[in-house]
Design a protein around this motif. Structure first.
Motif, PDB file in Angstrom:
ATOM      1  N   MET A 103      61.306  31.777  57.909  1.00 14.91           N
ATOM      2  CA  MET A 103      60.062  31.167  57.469  1.00 14.91           C
ATOM      3  C   MET A 103      59.202  32.253  56.830  1.00 14.91           C
ATOM      4  N   GLN A 104      58.692  31.956  55.645  1.00 14.70           N
ATOM      5  CA  GLN A 104      57.827  32.902  54.953  1.00 14.70           C
ATOM      6  C   GLN A 104      56.395  32.768  55.450  1.00 14.70           C
ATOM      7  N   ARG A 105      55.671  33.855  55.321  1.00 18.53           N
ATOM      8  CA  ARG A 105      54.259  33.860  55.704  1.00 18.53           C
ATOM      9  C   ARG A 105      53.442  34.478  54.574  1.00 18.53           C
ATOM     10  N   ARG A 106      52.176  34.100  54.529  1.00 22.03           N
ATOM     11  CA  ARG A 106      51.265  34.693  53.553  1.00 22.03           C
ATOM     12  C   ARG A 106      49.932  34.979  54.241  1.00 22.03           C
ATOM     13  N   LYS A 107      49.235  35.920  53.668  1.00 23.26           N
ATOM     14  CA  LYS A 107      47.943  36.335  54.201  1.00 23.26           C
ATOM     15  C   LYS A 107      46.891  35.274  53.874  1.00 23.26           C
ATOM     16  N   ARG A 108      46.140  34.849  54.895  1.00 20.14           N
ATOM     17  CA  ARG A 108      45.066  33.881  54.690  1.00 20.14           C
ATOM     18  C   ARG A 108      43.810  34.408  55.373  1.00 20.14           C
ATOM     19  N   TYR A 109      42.758  34.616  54.579  1.00 21.57           N
ATOM     20  CA  TYR A 109      41.489  35.061  55.148  1.00 21.57           C
ATOM     21  C   TYR A 109      40.853  33.904  55.911  1.00 21.57           C
ATOM     22  N   VAL A 110      40.264  34.226  57.065  1.00 20.76           N
ATOM     23  CA  VAL A 110      39.626  33.222  57.910  1.00 20.76           C
ATOM     24  C   VAL A 110      38.272  33.747  58.365  1.00 20.76           C
ATOM     25  N   GLY A 111      37.420  32.820  58.750  1.00 18.68           N
ATOM     26  CA  GLY A 111      36.170  33.195  59.398  1.00 18.68           C
ATOM     27  C   GLY A 111      36.434  33.374  60.881  1.00 18.68           C
ATOM     28  N   VAL A 112      35.661  34.210  61.528  1.00 17.49           N
ATOM     29  CA  VAL A 112      35.833  34.448  62.961  1.00 17.49           C
ATOM     30  C   VAL A 112      34.455  34.463  63.610  1.00 17.49           C
ATOM     31  N   THR A 113      34.316  33.702  64.683  1.00 18.10           N
ATOM     32  CA  THR A 113      33.109  33.749  65.491  1.00 18.10           C
ATOM     33  C   THR A 113      33.318  34.831  66.538  1.00 18.10           C
ATOM     34  N   LEU A 114      32.380  35.775  66.611  1.00 19.99           N
ATOM     35  CA  LEU A 114      32.552  36.949  67.467  1.00 19.99           C
ATOM     36  C   LEU A 114      31.500  37.022  68.564  1.00 19.99           C
ATOM     37  N   LYS A 115      31.898  37.656  69.651  1.00 24.86           N
ATOM     38  CA  LYS A 115      30.977  38.051  70.713  1.00 24.86           C
ATOM     39  C   LYS A 115      30.947  39.577  70.655  1.00 24.86           C
ATOM     40  N   VAL A 116      29.759  40.152  70.577  1.00 28.80           N
ATOM     41  CA  VAL A 116      29.618  41.602  70.533  1.00 28.80           C
ATOM     42  C   VAL A 116      28.823  42.036  71.751  1.00 28.80           C
ATOM     43  N   SER A 117      29.424  42.933  72.558  1.00 28.64           N
ATOM     44  CA  SER A 117      28.758  43.410  73.768  1.00 28.64           C
ATOM     45  C   SER A 117      27.678  44.430  73.409  1.00 28.64           C
ATOM     46  N   THR A 118      26.840  44.778  74.373  1.00 28.35           N
ATOM     47  CA  THR A 118      25.803  45.786  74.147  1.00 28.35           C
ATOM     48  C   THR A 118      26.417  47.159  73.856  1.00 28.35           C
ATOM     49  N   ALA A 119      27.669  47.352  74.256  1.00 21.26           N
ATOM     50  CA  ALA A 119      28.375  48.607  73.980  1.00 21.26           C
ATOM     51  C   ALA A 119      29.060  48.574  72.606  1.00 21.26           C
ATOM     52  N   GLY A 120      28.980  47.429  71.910  1.00 22.37           N
ATOM     53  CA  GLY A 120      29.568  47.316  70.581  1.00 22.37           C
ATOM     54  C   GLY A 120      30.995  46.795  70.564  1.00 22.37           C
ATOM     55  N   LYS A 121      31.532  46.385  71.720  1.00 22.17           N
ATOM     56  CA  LYS A 121      32.894  45.829  71.770  1.00 22.17           C
ATOM     57  C   LYS A 121      32.892  44.448  71.136  1.00 22.17           C
ATOM     58  N   VAL A 122      33.828  44.230  70.190  1.00 19.00           N
ATOM     59  CA  VAL A 122      33.934  42.973  69.447  1.00 19.00           C
ATOM     60  C   VAL A 122      35.053  42.133  70.050  1.00 19.00           C
ATOM     61  N   THR A 123      34.740  40.865  70.371  1.00 19.05           N
ATOM     62  CA  THR A 123      35.727  39.948  70.919  1.00 19.05           C
ATOM     63  C   THR A 123      35.677  38.637  70.145  1.00 19.05           C
ATOM     64  N   PRO A 124      36.805  38.228  69.506  1.00 21.78           N
ATOM     65  CA  PRO A 124      36.808  36.930  68.822  1.00 21.78           C
ATOM     66  C   PRO A 124      36.751  35.786  69.836  1.00 21.78           C
ATOM     67  N   VAL A 125      35.897  34.796  69.562  1.00 25.47           N
ATOM     68  CA  VAL A 125      35.803  33.629  70.445  1.00 25.47           C
ATOM     69  C   VAL A 125      36.258  32.351  69.746  1.00 25.47           C
ATOM     70  N   ALA A 126      36.368  32.379  68.408  1.00 28.24           N
ATOM     71  CA  ALA A 126      36.881  31.229  67.657  1.00 28.24           C
ATOM     72  C   ALA A 126      37.374  31.699  66.299  1.00 28.24           C
ATOM     73  N   VAL A 127      38.439  31.048  65.819  1.00 26.80           N
ATOM     74  CA  VAL A 127      38.969  31.302  64.478  1.00 26.80           C
ATOM     75  C   VAL A 127      38.614  30.090  63.631  1.00 26.80           C
ATOM     76  N   ASP A 128      37.860  30.334  62.554  1.00 23.18           N
ATOM     77  CA  ASP A 128      37.371  29.265  61.687  1.00 23.18           C
ATOM     78  C   ASP A 128      38.338  29.094  60.517  1.00 23.18           C
ATOM     79  N   TRP A 129      39.221  28.090  60.624  1.00 23.72           N
ATOM     80  CA  TRP A 129      40.261  27.857  59.618  1.00 23.72           C
ATOM     81  C   TRP A 129      39.662  27.325  58.322  1.00 23.72           C
ATOM     82  N   SER A 130      38.645  26.496  58.446  1.00 23.99           N
ATOM     83  CA  SER A 130      37.939  25.942  57.288  1.00 23.99           C
ATOM     84  C   SER A 130      36.523  25.637  57.730  1.00 23.99           C
ATOM     85  N   ASP A 131      35.725  25.066  56.818  1.00 25.53           N
ATOM     86  CA  ASP A 131      34.354  24.717  57.170  1.00 25.53           C
ATOM     87  C   ASP A 131      34.295  23.669  58.280  1.00 25.53           C
ATOM     88  N   LYS A 132      35.341  22.859  58.380  1.00 23.16           N
ATOM     89  CA  LYS A 132      35.333  21.757  59.343  1.00 23.16           C
ATOM     90  C   LYS A 132      36.294  21.945  60.512  1.00 23.16           C
TER      91      LYS A 132
END
Length: 89
Positions: free
Chosen positions: A1-30
């Motif tokens: 199976m072939q794959r291709r790069k697809r840019y996505v939006g990501v909803t992030l949680k950022v701690s006070t120490a600056g650690k980034v944690t994705p909490v949702a992957v936004d595939w499209s506007d909906k």
């Protein structure tokens, strides 16, 4: 199976120490997929793009997948479906 790069939006949680944690992957506007679990984070290259960045191993809806961060951009390697291929018998 072939794959291709697809840019996505990501909803992030950022701690006070600056650690980034994705909490949702936004595939499209909906369409957004909540992250059930972040399994692993490591610095590596994308298998399709070859770009170096951070690869997040995530569980989304019971499925384990990868999410890459390169600079300010986030992407997944989506499966390419060949619509001209014959259907299995």
């Amino acid at each position: 199976m072939q794959r291709r790069k697809r840019y996505v939006g990501v909803t992030l949680k950022v701690s006070t120490a600056g650690k980034v944690t994705p909490v949702a992957v936004d595939w499209s506007d909906k369409l957004s997929y909540p992250v059930d679990e972040v399994i692993d984070v490591r610095r590596t290259k994308g298998s399709v793009s070859g770009e170096e960045g951070f690869r997040y191993t995530l569980r989304l809806g019971g499925i384990t997948t990868y999410l890459w961060q390169t600079g300010h951009y986030w992407f997944v390697e989506e499966k390419v479906i060949d619509t001209d291929a014959p259907l299995p018998q």
